[in-house]
Motif scaffolding. Structure first.
Motif, PDB file in Angstrom:
ATOM      1  N   MET A   1      24.373  15.349  35.960  1.00  0.00           N
ATOM      2  CA  MET A   1      25.393  15.350  34.944  1.00  0.00           C
ATOM      3  C   MET A   1      26.539  15.136  36.195  1.00  0.00           C
ATOM      4  O   MET A   1      26.611  15.399  37.335  1.00  0.00           O
ATOM      5  CB  MET A   1      26.013  16.804  34.765  1.00  0.00           C
ATOM      6  CG  MET A   1      24.602  16.768  33.302  1.00  0.00           C
ATOM      7  SD  MET A   1      24.911  18.373  32.285  1.00  0.00           S
ATOM      8  CE  MET A   1      23.318  17.693  31.080  1.00  0.00           C
ATOM      9  N   ALA A   2      27.508  14.839  35.280  1.00  0.00           N
ATOM     10  CA  ALA A   2      29.248  14.839  35.939  1.00  0.00           C
ATOM     11  C   ALA A   2      29.693  16.511  36.688  1.00  0.00           C
ATOM     12  O   ALA A   2      29.399  17.141  35.388  1.00  0.00           O
ATOM     13  CB  ALA A   2      29.676  13.599  35.288  1.00  0.00           C
TER      14      ALA A   2
ATOM     15  N   ASN B   1      32.470  17.705  35.812  1.00  0.00           N
ATOM     16  CA  ASN B   1      32.872  18.078  34.614  1.00  0.00           C
ATOM     17  C   ASN B   1      31.808  18.446  33.474  1.00  0.00           C
ATOM     18  O   ASN B   1      31.973  19.796  32.376  1.00  0.00           O
ATOM     19  CB  ASN B   1      33.878  17.466  33.978  1.00  0.00           C
ATOM     20  CG  ASN B   1      35.224  17.553  34.820  1.00  0.00           C
ATOM     21  OD1 ASN B   1      36.120  17.996  35.790  1.00  0.00           O
ATOM     22  ND2 ASN B   1      35.765  15.829  34.968  1.00  0.00           N
ATOM     23  N   SER B   2      30.981  18.067  33.673  1.00  0.00           N
ATOM     24  CA  SER B   2      29.766  18.581  32.193  1.00  0.00           C
ATOM     25  C   SER B   2      29.011  19.430  33.147  1.00  0.00           C
ATOM     26  O   SER B   2      28.858  20.087  31.813  1.00  0.00           O
ATOM     27  CB  SER B   2      29.114  16.909  31.929  1.00  0.00           C
ATOM     28  OG  SER B   2      29.455  15.757  31.429  1.00  0.00           O
TER      29      SER B   2
ATOM     30  N   ARG C   1      38.809   6.994  31.351  1.00  0.00           N
ATOM     31  CA  ARG C   1      38.763   8.235  30.747  1.00  0.00           C
ATOM     32  C   ARG C   1      39.662   8.824  32.184  1.00  0.00           C
ATOM     33  O   ARG C   1      40.031   8.500  33.027  1.00  0.00           O
ATOM     34  CB  ARG C   1      37.897   9.003  31.241  1.00  0.00           C
ATOM     35  CG  ARG C   1      36.487   8.795  29.999  1.00  0.00           C
ATOM     36  CD  ARG C   1      35.333   9.603  30.750  1.00  0.00           C
ATOM     37  NE  ARG C   1      33.948   9.163  29.591  1.00  0.00           N
ATOM     38  CZ  ARG C   1      33.694   7.972  29.734  1.00  0.00           C
ATOM     39  NH1 ARG C   1      33.182   7.594  31.188  1.00  0.00           N
ATOM     40  NH2 ARG C   1      33.109   7.359  28.974  1.00  0.00           N
TER      41      ARG C   1
ATOM     42  N   SER D   1      40.151  11.175  34.082  1.00  0.00           N
ATOM     43  CA  SER D   1      38.885  11.626  35.576  1.00  0.00           C
ATOM     44  C   SER D   1      38.304  10.652  36.576  1.00  0.00           C
ATOM     45  O   SER D   1      38.393  10.263  37.374  1.00  0.00           O
ATOM     46  CB  SER D   1      37.769  12.299  35.212  1.00  0.00           C
ATOM     47  OG  SER D   1      37.138  11.923  33.882  1.00  0.00           O
ATOM     48  N   GLU D   2      38.120   9.319  35.427  1.00  0.00           N
ATOM     49  CA  GLU D   2      37.924   7.820  36.261  1.00  0.00           C
ATOM     50  C   GLU D   2      39.785   7.398  36.593  1.00  0.00           C
ATOM     51  O   GLU D   2      39.148   6.443  37.976  1.00  0.00           O
ATOM     52  CB  GLU D   2      37.378   7.663  35.561  1.00  0.00           C
ATOM     53  CG  GLU D   2      36.192   7.409  34.676  1.00  0.00           C
ATOM     54  CD  GLU D   2      35.423   6.765  33.309  1.00  0.00           C
ATOM     55  OE1 GLU D   2      34.102   7.020  32.638  1.00  0.00           O
ATOM     56  OE2 GLU D   2      36.229   5.905  32.598  1.00  0.00           O
TER      57      GLU D   2
ATOM     58  N   GLY E   1      31.625   6.279  36.642  1.00  0.00           N
ATOM     59  CA  GLY E   1      31.814   6.943  35.214  1.00  0.00           C
ATOM     60  C   GLY E   1      30.821   8.465  35.012  1.00  0.00           C
ATOM     61  O   GLY E   1      30.186   8.517  36.443  1.00  0.00           O
ATOM     62  N   LYS E   2      30.764   8.769  33.734  1.00  0.00           N
ATOM     63  CA  LYS E   2      30.015  10.307  33.959  1.00  0.00           C
ATOM     64  C   LYS E   2      28.172   9.463  33.748  1.00  0.00           C
ATOM     65  O   LYS E   2      28.000   8.486  34.390  1.00  0.00           O
ATOM     66  CB  LYS E   2      29.478  10.337  32.172  1.00  0.00           C
ATOM     67  CG  LYS E   2      30.793  10.613  31.644  1.00  0.00           C
ATOM     68  CD  LYS E   2      30.728  11.523  29.938  1.00  0.00           C
ATOM     69  CE  LYS E   2      32.034  12.005  29.057  1.00  0.00           C
ATOM     70  NZ  LYS E   2      31.682  12.351  27.824  1.00  0.00           N
ATOM     71  N   GLY E   3      28.009  10.625  34.650  1.00  0.00           N
ATOM     72  CA  GLY E   3      26.756  10.830  35.195  1.00  0.00           C
ATOM     73  C   GLY E   3      26.420   9.759  36.762  1.00  0.00           C
ATOM     74  O   GLY E   3      25.420   8.908  37.248  1.00  0.00           O
TER      75      GLY E   3
END
Length: 335
Positions: A39-40, A42-43, A176, A178-179, A199-201
């Motif tokens: 997971m990222a 933030n997640s 996003r 964050s990206e 991106g995420k992950g």
């Protein structure tokens, strides 16, 4: 779900398994999210925050030292009721329940317990909410809002150019916040008109840069970034130089933060006459909706947005249908 092999005796994971309380497994869960779920950051932080909220609630209960094997569905339903009673939105309650399901799934994997009572929890039914978007005209006014004021100095002018480049990136790529702040100099290919974002992950994808965005980035890299990096003052900051350095810099020459991006989006939303509720994600929603309105393929849009599921992208088809109905009502002779 079969348990894993038992950890080596004396390790902190073995100590956690021997401990009776739920809180003793929080550190192992944190490591599990980062190392195995990929997971990222933030997640992971959101999951840990939600779990800590549950653990704090457990401490307030008569059975405050309840162990994993003693947790029942009724116990978790009481927590769900508490979440709703304090005024959390259904979507927030659902997110907390997902955290519990993931936490007890981890405990089953570790052999701490044999059952996952959280799997029996039903998430609250959610209304389908259409994302807020800006019209193309509003976007134009928004992107034009950063303007250099004569006489304010070199640093102030550099910040305006940075803001212009940041806003252009958000809308041109649909990334996003964050990206965007995670972009490195090496990730941007102005000649080719594309950028590589994470991106995420930690999933990489390629996003396009339109001519307006490329022009804003070229001006920022030529006239603003050297000022913010301190090059004009002879300041040595190795961390902001080279291909691996952050693309967007703060006033002090550090990598831009998410909070700063949110602040500047709010600032220029007010200056351009847009709603004060505009956020970086509003530009992402606007990008997706305008792409569909222009005839973009849904699968291509899914790739550009970095959505794992096409169902997430399909919400923008509903937004576009809303716009089409408004056009029909305005122009049809019998409307």
């Amino acid at each position: 779900m079969p348990p894993r092999f038992k950890p080596k005796a004396g390790s902190r994971f073995a100590a956690a398994q021997a401990a009776p309380g739920l809180a003793s497994h929080a550190d192992g869960f944190h490591t599990y999210l980062k190392a195995e779920c990929g997971m990222a950051a933030n997640s992971v932080a959101a999951y840990v925050r939600d779990l800590n909220r549950f653990l704090d609630w457990v401490k307030e209960q008569p059975s405050r030292n309840v162990g994993p094997n003693a947790v029942t569905l009724d116990f978790l339903l009481a927590y769900q009721t508490d979440l709703s009673s304090v005024g959390y939105a259904p979507s927030t309650v659902g997110r907390h329940l997902v955290t519990l399901k993931q936490f007890f799934r981890y405990l089953v994997l570790e052999g701490v317990t044999t059952e996952n009572p959280a799997e029996l929890l039903d998430s609250p039914k959610l209304w389908d909410r259409l994302p807020a978007v800006l019209s193309p005209q509003k976007v134009e006014a928004f992107l034009d809002a950063p303007q250099i004021v004569p006489g304010e100095g070199e640093t102030a002018a550099a910040l305006v150019l940075r803001d212009r480049a940041t806003l252009s990136l958000l809308y041109a790529t649909g990334c996003r916040a964050s990206e965007v702040i995670g972009l490195k100099i090496a990730d941007v290919r102005l000649g080719g008109g594309w950028a590589r974002c994470l991106g995420k992950g930690d999933k990489e994808r390629v996003v396009g840069l339109n001519p307006r965005c490329r022009a804003a980035l070229e001006e920022y890299l030529a006239d603003a970034r050297p000022v913010l990096a301190g090059e004009n003052r002879g300041v040595e900051r190795p961390s902001v130089r080279g291909e691996g350095a952050p693309l967007l810099l703060s006033r002090t020459g550090r990598a831009l933060t998410r909070a700063t991006v949110w602040d500047l989006v709010k600032k220029y939303a007010v200056l351009s006459g847009c709603s004060a509720k505009v956020s970086p994600h509003t530009l992402r929603h606007s990008f997706a909706t305008h792409m569909l309105a222009g005839g973009a393929d849904l699968r291509a849009l899914q790739e550009l947005l970095g959505h794992a599921s096409i169902r997430t992208t399909q919400v923008y088809t509903h937004v576009e249908h809303t716009r089409l109905k408004a056009v029909h009502a305005q122009h049809h002779p019998r409307a």
